[in-house]
Design an enzyme around this catalytic site. Structure first.
Site, mmCIF file in Angstrom:
data_model
loop_
_atom_site.group_PDB
_atom_site.id
_atom_site.type_symbol
_atom_site.label_atom_id
_atom_site.label_comp_id
_atom_site.label_asym_id
_atom_site.label_seq_id
_atom_site.Cartn_x
_atom_site.Cartn_y
_atom_site.Cartn_z
ATOM 1 N N LYS A 49 0.828 -1.208 0.000
ATOM 2 C CA LYS A 49 0.000 0.000 0.000
ATOM 3 C C LYS A 49 0.862 1.258 0.000
ATOM 4 C CE LYS A 49 -3.645 -2.489 2.432
ATOM 5 N NZ LYS A 49 -4.233 -2.840 3.737
ATOM 6 N N GLN A 93 -3.798 -1.061 9.957
ATOM 7 C CA GLN A 93 -3.762 -2.435 9.468
ATOM 8 C C GLN A 93 -4.310 -3.390 10.527
ATOM 9 O OE1 GLN A 93 -2.792 -3.363 6.329
ATOM 10 N NE2 GLN A 93 -3.482 -5.418 6.853
ATOM 11 N N ASP A 116 -10.780 3.408 4.613
ATOM 12 C CA ASP A 116 -11.180 1.998 4.616
ATOM 13 C C ASP A 116 -12.702 1.860 4.619
ATOM 14 O OD1 ASP A 116 -9.153 0.134 4.343
ATOM 15 O OD2 ASP A 116 -8.581 0.188 6.455
#
Length: 300
Positions: A49, A93, A116
């Site tokens: 990412k 994460q 997200d």
């Protein structure tokens, strides 16, 4: 469906739009990724990412916190990033260590930086159809692009079955399909005669985390099948690794060979939904930067 090629086209669009924003306003989109602990798989995901964000011309920041980090310290880092005007997207994460409440951490991220799409504000926007203001979770968003590439934007008259009811994939996937006028069923481990339910689907999305569970017997001829699963299984045919154990290979929730014989289109694993997930994270971060600049973001 070639998710890798489709994702590459999205990334190119993101690069152009990011450059245009920086040229016009001086604002560089910024993505901060926070990881707690040294889980190898998480490190790989975070590294991918971060590299993609830099490739898109973003400011890319990675914060690596020790596995012993407490909840208060992580929440403090999120508050710091919420207040940083150069950061437009924040990603923590998952999974997190046991001492940290994941739900509390997710809700601490500012809704306008929640790229997200896991926070309750964005979940509410999606569930009420406010797609213009919601950040949609990246895997369902990418899956929806692949579906639309095959079937078009309006899914009126199409029957969709989503196998899996997670907050990250199953539920938002169903909401996106509903918003596109499909008739949607969410199925799961307790669904009676799951194979029969799946065989009624024009669009079948598998997100259960069980290797190759969806076989050709589950699939209607001509269906579009999206495989969200990523499972690692033993592959003794590839020989042994250096530690003497059988090597492994990646498979999805769909038995690709048997399903491909019946489906009009099916995503492979790897090379299907995975690259689209990262591409949509970049698209969401770009959208956040455009909104912060008071500009209308591009549509992907």
């Amino acid at each position: 469906m070639d998710g890798k090629a489709r994702a590459a086209r999205i990334i190119e669009e993101v690069k152009r739009a990011a450059d245009a924003l920086t040229t016009e306003t001086g604002m560089q989109p910024g993505l901060a990724v926070v990881i707690v602990g040294e889980d190898p798989a998480s490190q790989v995901y975070v590294g991918s990412k971060a590299r993609t964000a830099k490739d898109c011309g973003f400011k890319s920041v990675k914060h690596v916190l020790g596995a012993e980090t407490g909840e208060a310290a992580l929440l403090g880092k999120i508050r710091e990033l919420n207040a940083d005007p150069t950061i437009h997207g924040i990603l923590v994460q998952l999974p997190l260590p046991d001492q940290i409440d994941e739900a509390k951490v997710i809700q601490a991220i500012a809704p306008d930086k929640d790229v997200d799409g896991f926070g309750l504000v964005n979940v509410g926007r999606l569930s009420t159809g406010a797609l213009d203001t919601a950040f949609v979770p990246c895997t369902p968003a990418g899956s929806m692009i692949l579906i639309r590439d095959v079937l078009g934007d309006d899914l009126s008259g199409k029957t969709a079955v989503v196998v899996g009811r997670s907050n990250i994939v199953g539920k938002p996937m169903a909401q996106l399909l509903l918003a596109a006028n499909a008739t949607v069923t969410i199925a799961h481990s307790r669904t009676a005669d799951l194979a029969a339910v799946c065989r009624g689907a024009d669009i079948l999305v598998a997100a259960v985390g069980r290797p190759e569970m969806i076989t050709g017997d589950y699939v209607k001829a001509g269906a579009v099948v999206i495989d969200v699963g990523i499972n690692r299984i033993a592959a003794p045919e590839k020989g042994l690794s250096d530690d003497g154990k059988p090597k492994t290979r990646l498979v999805g929730d769909v038995a690709y060979a048997s399903v491909a014989e019946k489906a009009a289109a099916v995503t492979p694993v790897p090379g299907g939904v995975g690259p689209m997930t990262i591409a949509m994270l970049m698209a969401n971060t770009l959208t956040a930067a455009y909104r912060a600049a008071g500009k209308t973001p591009p549509v992907f």
